[in-house]
Design a protein around this motif. Structure first.
Motif, PDB file in Angstrom:
ATOM      1  N   TYR A   1     -19.790 -36.291 -81.398  1.00 21.54           N
ATOM      2  CA  TYR A   1     -19.413 -37.710 -80.976  1.00 21.54           C
ATOM      3  C   TYR A   1     -17.989 -37.853 -81.112  1.00 21.54           C
ATOM      4  O   TYR A   1     -17.093 -38.528 -80.161  1.00 21.54           O
TER       5      TYR A   1
ATOM      6  N   ILE B   1     -19.436 -45.327 -87.715  1.00 24.90           N
ATOM      7  CA  ILE B   1     -20.450 -44.433 -86.847  1.00 24.90           C
ATOM      8  C   ILE B   1     -21.470 -44.024 -88.062  1.00 24.90           C
ATOM      9  O   ILE B   1     -21.089 -43.314 -88.974  1.00 24.90           O
TER      10      ILE B   1
ATOM     11  N   LYS C   1     -14.608 -38.328 -78.008  1.00 25.91           N
ATOM     12  CA  LYS C   1     -13.470 -39.431 -78.176  1.00 25.91           C
ATOM     13  C   LYS C   1     -12.279 -38.937 -77.598  1.00 25.91           C
ATOM     14  O   LYS C   1     -11.399 -40.004 -77.237  1.00 25.91           O
TER      15      LYS C   1
ATOM     16  N   GLU D   1     -14.276 -48.489 -85.585  1.00 21.82           N
ATOM     17  CA  GLU D   1     -15.844 -47.995 -85.414  1.00 21.82           C
ATOM     18  C   GLU D   1     -16.285 -47.577 -86.685  1.00 21.82           C
ATOM     19  O   GLU D   1     -15.680 -46.854 -87.602  1.00 21.82           O
TER      20      GLU D   1
ATOM     21  N   GLN E   1     -18.814 -53.207 -83.950  1.00 19.67           N
ATOM     22  CA  GLN E   1     -18.364 -51.831 -84.264  1.00 19.67           C
ATOM     23  C   GLN E   1     -19.039 -50.746 -84.566  1.00 19.67           C
ATOM     24  O   GLN E   1     -18.726 -49.560 -84.754  1.00 19.67           O
TER      25      GLN E   1
ATOM     26  N   TYR F   1     -11.563 -45.094 -88.657  1.00 17.72           N
ATOM     27  CA  TYR F   1     -13.024 -45.068 -88.279  1.00 17.72           C
ATOM     28  C   TYR F   1     -13.746 -44.729 -89.668  1.00 17.72           C
ATOM     29  O   TYR F   1     -13.328 -43.825 -90.339  1.00 17.72           O
TER      30      TYR F   1
ATOM     31  N   THR G   1     -22.097 -47.833 -84.241  1.00 17.68           N
ATOM     32  CA  THR G   1     -22.616 -46.799 -83.557  1.00 17.68           C
ATOM     33  C   THR G   1     -23.571 -46.132 -84.338  1.00 17.68           C
ATOM     34  O   THR G   1     -23.293 -45.475 -85.377  1.00 17.68           O
TER      35      THR G   1
ATOM     36  N   TYR H   1     -26.949 -55.279 -87.091  1.00 19.47           N
ATOM     37  CA  TYR H   1     -26.017 -54.492 -85.784  1.00 19.47           C
ATOM     38  C   TYR H   1     -24.792 -55.562 -85.872  1.00 19.47           C
ATOM     39  O   TYR H   1     -24.965 -56.739 -85.890  1.00 19.47           O
TER      40      TYR H   1
END
Length: 404
Positions: A238, A355, A242, A353, A370, A330, A372, A367
Motif C-alpha cells: 500500500y 494504516i 503512495k 494517515e 485518516q 504515517y 485506512t 472509523y
C-alpha cells in the motif's frame, strides 16, 4: 434372486462352500438358515483354527446374473471411491466473521456451517452442523476484545472438531491475545502467553497459524507447529502505491523493542533511514516519551508497530516527530485493538494517515477520516492453502522479512 456365500482363494474352502450350498455335511456343526433368498455359511471354531493362515474370507453379494446389487452402486457408495481431494473446511467464530468469509472466498470455498450461541448464564455452546470426519479443519478466530470470551469460544470450537473426528485442526488466530504477557518483568507475574498456548494445545489443536505475534518467542510456547505470518507486506504494498520519494522517507520505531521490526520494514522501503523513539513506561498502557534517536526534519515519518491499543505510545511519538520537524506522520500497524481513548488520540490531527489491517474488526463508529483498513484475507488464504497442500510458506510475499 440374490445369493450370499463365503469366498476364499483356497480351493479347499471353495469346495467346502460348494458342499454347504448343496446341503449340510454329515457331522459338521455348520448352521444353515432355511431362507429361499440367501444362505449363510458359518465356520465353527475348528475351521477357524485350521485355516488361520489362509487369506481372510470376504462376503460377496451378487445377483443371479453375477452383477452387484443396485444399492451397492448408489451415489453414496460410489462417492467412497471418488472422495474430494481437498477435504478442506473453514469455520468461523463470532470474533471476525467478515475476515473468515473473505478467506473462504479467496480459496473458492463456502464457510462451514456451525452453530455458536450463548446460554442465559453466558456459557458458550458450539455445534458443527456438517461432517468433518477425516477433514483438515481451519478455525478462524482472533482472540481480540472481548479476549476471554473469544478465547473460550476458540477452545470449545477446537474441542467440537476433535470430538467430530477431524483429521487435523488448525487454529487460525489473526490476532493472538495475551501475547504481551510473554515474560516476567517483575516478581510474581504470570506468563499468560504460555498459559494460553497450553490451553489451545490441550484443547486438541494440531497446528496454529498466527499473524504478527507481539514477539517471536511466543512460538516457542507451543508444543505444536506454529506458522507465523507477517502482515507487513500488505502495508508495504500500500505504501508503494503512495509514491513517496525514498529520499523523503524515514521509518520510525515507537520504542526500542520494535527496532528489529522497523529495521526490516525500512529495508523493504528502499533501505530507508531509521529513527527510534526512546520512552520510559511507568505502568500498563502508560508511556512517556523522552527523546528521539535519528533525523526526521522535513521528512515523511512512517511509524511501524505490531498493534495499536490505547494509542498512547504512538501518539506521543507522533507529537515528538512533529516537534522535531517531520513533514507528515504515517502510523502503520497490523492489529487495531483500539481500546478507549485510542480513536480520540488517533483522530486528533497528528497523523496524515493511520494504516491498519482487518485482523481485528473495526466497528463503524470507530472509523475516522485518516483511517485506512487493508485486508489480510489473501495472505491468510494463501497460507492456509500452502499448509493444507504441504507446500513451503517461505516465499517473497510473506517471508520472514529478515526480522530477528
Amino acid at each position: 434372486m440374490a445369493s450370499i456365500f463365503s469366498y476364499s482363494p483356497s480351493s479347499s474352502l471353495a469346495a467346502r462352500a460348494g458342499d454347504s450350498r448343496r446341503g449340510l455335511i454329515a457331522g459338521d456343526s455348520r448352521v444353515r438358515f432355511p431362507s429361499a433368498a440367501a444362505r449363510f455359511v458359518v465356520r465353527n471354531q475348528a475351521d477357524r483354527l485350521k485355516f488361520v493362515n489362509e487369506p481372510p474370507s470376504l462376503p460377496i453379494m451378487l445377483n443371479d446374473d453375477r452383477t452387484m446389487p443396485s444399492f451397492m452402486t448408489s451415489r453414496e457408495v460410489r462417492s467412497l471411491s471418488n472422495k474430494d481431494d481437498t477435504r478442506l473446511k473453514i469455520f468461523s467464530g463470532t470474533a471476525n466473521p467478515a475476515l473468515s468469509q473473505e478467506i473462504a472466498s479467496c480459496l473458492g470455498l463456502d464457510l462451514g456451517k456451525i452453530n455458536i450461541k450463548r446460554f442465559a448464564d453466558g456459557e458458550i455452546y458450539v455445534q458443527l452442523q456438517e461432517s468433518v470426519r477425516g477433514c483438515d479443519v481451519y478455525l478462524v478466530q482472533p482472540t481480540c476484545p472481548p479476549a476471554n470470551e473469544n478465547l473460550m469460544e476458540l477452545l470449545i470450537m477446537i474441542d467440537a472438531c476433535r470430538r467430530a473426528s477431524a483429521k487435523t485442526i488448525t487454529a487460525v488466530i489473526p490476532y493472538f491475545g495475551y501475547a504481551r504477557a510473554d515474560r516476567k518483568t517483575q516478581g510474581r507475574e504470570s506468563i499468560a502467553a504460555k498459559l494460553v498456548a497450553n490451553l489451545i494445545t490441550e484443547a486438541g489443536a494440531h497446528r496454529v497459524l498466527a499473524l504478527d505475534l507481539h514477539s517471536g518467542q511466543s512460538m516457542g510456547y507451543f508444543d505444536i507447529p506454529v506458522d507465523h505470518v507477517y502482515g507487513q507486506p500488505v502495508i508495504l504494498d500500500y505504501l508503494a502505491s503512495k509514491a513517496i520519494s525514498s529520499d523523503d522517507l524515514v521509518v520510525v520505531s515507537p520504542d526500542v523493542g520494535g527496532v528489529a521490526r522497523a529495521r526490516a520494514f525500512a529495508k523493504k522501503l528502499s533501505d530507508a533511514p531509521l529513527a527510534i523513539v526512546d520512552k520510559r513506561r511507568h505502568g500498563h498502557n502508560l508511556a512517556e516519551v523522552m527523546n528521539l534517536i535519528g533525523d526526521v526534519k522535513g521528512k515523511v515519518a512512517v511509524m511501524v508497530d505490531d498493534m495499536i491499543d490505547t494509542a498512547g505510545t504512538i501518539t506521543k511519538g507522533a507529537a515528538l516527530l512533529r516537534q522535531e520537524g517531520a513533514r507528515e506522520v504515517y502510523a502503520c500497524s497490523t492489529h487495531a485493538v483500539f481500546s478507549p481513548p485510542a480513536i480520540e488520540r488517533l483522530s486528533s490531527g497528528l497523523f496524515h494517515e493511520v494504516i491498519i489491517t482487518n485482523t481485528i474488526p473495526v466497528s463503524e463508529e470507530n472509523y475516522f477520516p485518516q483511517l485506512t483498513v487493508l485486508s489480510v484475507a489473501n495472505l491468510l488464504g494463501e497460507t492456509i492453502w500452502r499448509v493444507h497442500d504441504d507446500s513451503s510458506g517461505d516465499y517473497e510475499p510473506y517471508a520472514c522479512l529478515g526480522i530477528d
